[in-house]
Write a protein that holds these residues in place. Structure first.
Motif, mmCIF file in Angstrom:
data_model
loop_
_atom_site.group_PDB
_atom_site.id
_atom_site.type_symbol
_atom_site.label_atom_id
_atom_site.label_comp_id
_atom_site.label_asym_id
_atom_site.label_seq_id
_atom_site.Cartn_x
_atom_site.Cartn_y
_atom_site.Cartn_z
ATOM 1 N N ALA A 23 -2.201 28.864 -5.905
ATOM 2 C CA ALA A 23 -2.569 29.424 -6.682
ATOM 3 C C ALA A 23 -3.363 30.128 -5.956
ATOM 4 N N VAL A 24 -3.916 30.430 -5.371
ATOM 5 C CA VAL A 24 -5.200 30.981 -4.350
ATOM 6 C C VAL A 24 -4.592 32.739 -4.161
ATOM 7 N N PHE A 25 -3.020 32.343 -4.390
ATOM 8 C CA PHE A 25 -2.379 34.007 -4.211
ATOM 9 C C PHE A 25 -2.911 34.624 -5.216
ATOM 10 N N ILE A 26 -2.657 34.008 -6.425
ATOM 11 C CA ILE A 26 -2.381 34.696 -7.789
ATOM 12 C C ILE A 26 -3.842 34.855 -7.434
ATOM 13 N N VAL A 27 -4.909 34.186 -7.745
ATOM 14 C CA VAL A 27 -6.417 35.190 -8.150
ATOM 15 C C VAL A 27 -6.224 35.973 -6.973
ATOM 16 N N TYR A 28 -5.729 35.831 -6.129
ATOM 17 C CA TYR A 28 -5.998 37.632 -4.576
ATOM 18 C C TYR A 28 -5.724 38.394 -6.088
ATOM 19 N N SER A 29 -4.124 38.152 -6.272
ATOM 20 C CA SER A 29 -3.474 39.678 -6.980
ATOM 21 C C SER A 29 -3.632 39.842 -7.614
ATOM 22 N N TYR A 30 -4.216 38.768 -8.820
ATOM 23 C CA TYR A 30 -5.641 39.121 -9.945
ATOM 24 C C TYR A 30 -6.379 40.294 -9.758
ATOM 25 N N MET A 31 -7.650 39.754 -9.125
ATOM 26 C CA MET A 31 -7.955 40.509 -8.319
ATOM 27 C C MET A 31 -7.962 42.061 -7.561
ATOM 28 N N LYS A 32 -6.469 42.229 -7.072
ATOM 29 C CA LYS A 32 -6.215 43.498 -6.591
ATOM 30 C C LYS A 32 -6.101 44.303 -8.132
ATOM 31 N N PRO A 61 1.036 -1.377 -0.152
ATOM 32 C CA PRO A 61 -0.261 -0.002 0.439
ATOM 33 C C PRO A 61 0.566 1.489 -0.459
ATOM 34 N N THR A 62 0.175 2.378 -0.526
ATOM 35 C CA THR A 62 1.085 3.444 -0.629
ATOM 36 C C THR A 62 0.429 4.949 0.082
ATOM 37 N N THR A 63 -0.288 4.066 1.222
ATOM 38 C CA THR A 63 -1.267 5.171 1.906
ATOM 39 C C THR A 63 -0.365 6.606 1.509
ATOM 40 N N THR A 64 1.298 6.129 2.976
ATOM 41 C CA THR A 64 1.795 7.428 3.210
ATOM 42 C C THR A 64 2.357 8.829 1.619
ATOM 43 N N ASN A 65 2.836 7.877 1.069
ATOM 44 C CA ASN A 65 3.275 8.519 -0.803
ATOM 45 C C ASN A 65 1.663 9.615 -0.804
ATOM 46 N N ASN A 66 0.385 8.959 -1.181
ATOM 47 C CA ASN A 66 -0.279 9.675 -1.570
ATOM 48 C C ASN A 66 -0.716 10.692 -0.583
ATOM 49 N N ILE A 67 -0.204 10.783 0.944
ATOM 50 C CA ILE A 67 -0.875 11.822 1.863
ATOM 51 C C ILE A 67 0.320 12.207 1.580
ATOM 52 N N TYR A 68 1.316 12.122 1.121
ATOM 53 C CA TYR A 68 2.273 13.161 1.126
ATOM 54 C C TYR A 68 1.857 14.124 -0.092
ATOM 55 N N GLY A 69 1.495 13.841 -1.609
ATOM 56 C CA GLY A 69 1.120 13.871 -2.689
ATOM 57 C C GLY A 69 0.222 14.970 -2.350
ATOM 58 N N PHE A 70 -1.091 14.778 -1.256
ATOM 59 C CA PHE A 70 -1.967 15.649 -0.805
ATOM 60 C C PHE A 70 -1.487 16.614 -0.832
ATOM 61 N N VAL A 71 -0.418 16.302 0.609
ATOM 62 C CA VAL A 71 -0.213 17.931 1.343
ATOM 63 C C VAL A 71 0.584 18.258 -0.219
ATOM 64 N N VAL A 72 0.905 18.676 -0.864
ATOM 65 C CA VAL A 72 1.768 18.992 -1.926
ATOM 66 C C VAL A 72 1.388 19.564 -2.706
ATOM 67 N N ILE A 73 0.433 18.596 -3.587
ATOM 68 C CA ILE A 73 -1.058 19.762 -4.299
ATOM 69 C C ILE A 73 -1.796 20.898 -3.093
ATOM 70 N N MET A 74 -2.224 20.466 -2.088
ATOM 71 C CA MET A 74 -2.756 21.795 -1.099
ATOM 72 C C MET A 74 -1.845 22.763 -1.023
ATOM 73 N N LEU A 75 -0.615 22.829 -1.014
ATOM 74 C CA LEU A 75 0.131 23.867 -0.796
ATOM 75 C C LEU A 75 0.557 24.360 -2.115
ATOM 76 N N PHE A 76 0.206 24.286 -3.462
ATOM 77 C CA PHE A 76 0.430 24.623 -4.397
ATOM 78 C C PHE A 76 -0.905 25.401 -4.880
ATOM 79 N N MET A 77 -1.948 24.570 -4.268
ATOM 80 C CA MET A 77 -3.073 25.156 -4.403
ATOM 81 C C MET A 77 -3.391 26.492 -3.466
ATOM 82 N N ALA A 78 -2.703 26.569 -2.049
ATOM 83 C CA ALA A 78 -2.506 27.679 -1.728
ATOM 84 C C ALA A 78 -2.182 28.707 -2.463
#
Length: 314
Positions: A206-215, A187-204
């Motif tokens: 993306a939120v910053f870019i959206v905020y910047s362009y709104m401004k 099972p690759t649960t640890t790898n999947n959880i870590y991948g999800f965390v990294v994706i969430m960091l990059f989503m953050a």
């Protein structure tokens, strides 16, 4: 794991790939040459011209350097493989290739985030721009662009390298971390959880870019000057961001949902888009849209033509 010597991957090209391998060989070399030429042209222009030693151009230079770094992890090996009957890569080089390609993709994104921040400060806080974007701040932002991807991908590689593998066939044009993880016998649960965390960091990010362009959009409504700045300097960034986002979506679609039932041409395109369009079109987009870059590149080109046409004196 010590007995693993080779991980084999398939180049799932067109059906007549082998019959026309010299055509594909020439075409791939031409594409790689253009990537090197376009990116090096902007890098050399920015380094040589003191007037371009501004934060926006420094980050652009970093974007172009990253394009050369990422494609170096794929094209030389791929060009060599075109002329061979079998396509193999050692276990160590497989992980190294995955590391280079995906740290480059992450660095592309972090650089675009930093460039969005730079444009936000330039347009929304013009009087504070030079006090905020100091040399020290630029260095910190450049370090962030590279350190975050290197740490994120290093951890992913370490986690994947510890997995016992039940197969050594990667059905892609190049090695990637997720394809290796899918070959695990456990099972690759640890790898999947870590991948999800990294994706969430990059989503953050993306939120910053959206905020910047709104401004930025809000600031453009207040001033015609800000609107001109936005069209001149933000549009290239926005085009590069859209170009990269589409490339990432194609890559994720193939990695997660790719099917053997897809036509070979579609499978190739989904894999290669991230290694073709961003490094090839980023310097073109900025070279055409940014007046200072375009003016200096054309000036250097004219100077070379004059020097070549000028008769030599005895």
């Amino acid at each position: 794991m010590d007995n693993i010597s080779y991980v084999i991957f398939t180049v799932s090209g067109p059906k007549d790939f082998k019959a026309n391998k010299y055509v594909y060989f020439a075409f791939t070399i031409m594409v790689y040459f253009l990537i090197i030429l376009f990116n090096l042209t902007l890098i050399v222009t920015i380094i040589r011209e003191r007037a371009l030693h501004e934060p926006m151009y420094i980050f652009l230079c970093n974007l172009c350097f990253n394009g050369l770094y990422g494609t170096a992890g794929f094209y030389p090996k791929f060009i060599s493989d075109i002329l061979h009957e079998t396509y193999v890569i050692s276990y160590t080089w497989c992980f190294l290739q995955a590391f280079v390609i995906y740290t480059s993709s992450m660095c592309e994104y972090t650089t675009l985030v930093v460039m969005a921040y730079d444009r936000y400060v330039a347009i929304c806080k013009p009087l504070e721009y030079h006090s905020i974007m100091t040399t020290r701040a630029i260095v910190k932002l450049l370090v962030f662009c590279w350190v975050f991807p290197f740490i994120a991908m290093s951890n992913a590689i370490v986690l994947a390298s510890r997995l016992p593998l039940c197969g050594f066939h990667i059905d892609r044009l190049y090695c990637d971390n997720w394809s290796v993880v899918k070959l695990s016998c456990v099972p690759t649960t640890t790898n999947n959880i870590y991948g999800f965390v990294v994706i969430m960091l990059f989503m953050a990010h993306a939120v910053f870019i959206v905020y910047s362009y709104m401004k930025l959009v809000h600031a453009c409504q207040k001033s015609k000057e800000n609107k001109n700045k936005f069209m001149q300097t933000c549009m290239p960034h926005l085009l590069s961001l859209i170009n990269f986002t589409i490339a990432v979506l194609f890559d994720v679609m193939f990695s997660r949902y790719g099917s053997r039932d897809f036509p070979n041409s579609v499978r190739d395109f989904l894999q290669l888009e991230i290694l073709l369009f961003p490094p090839l079109f980023d310097p073109v987009i900025y070279g055409l849209k940014l007046t200072e870059i375009r003016k200096r590149v054309l000036q250097k080109h004219k100077e070379r033509k004059i020097n070549v046409s000028r008769p030599k004196r005895n």
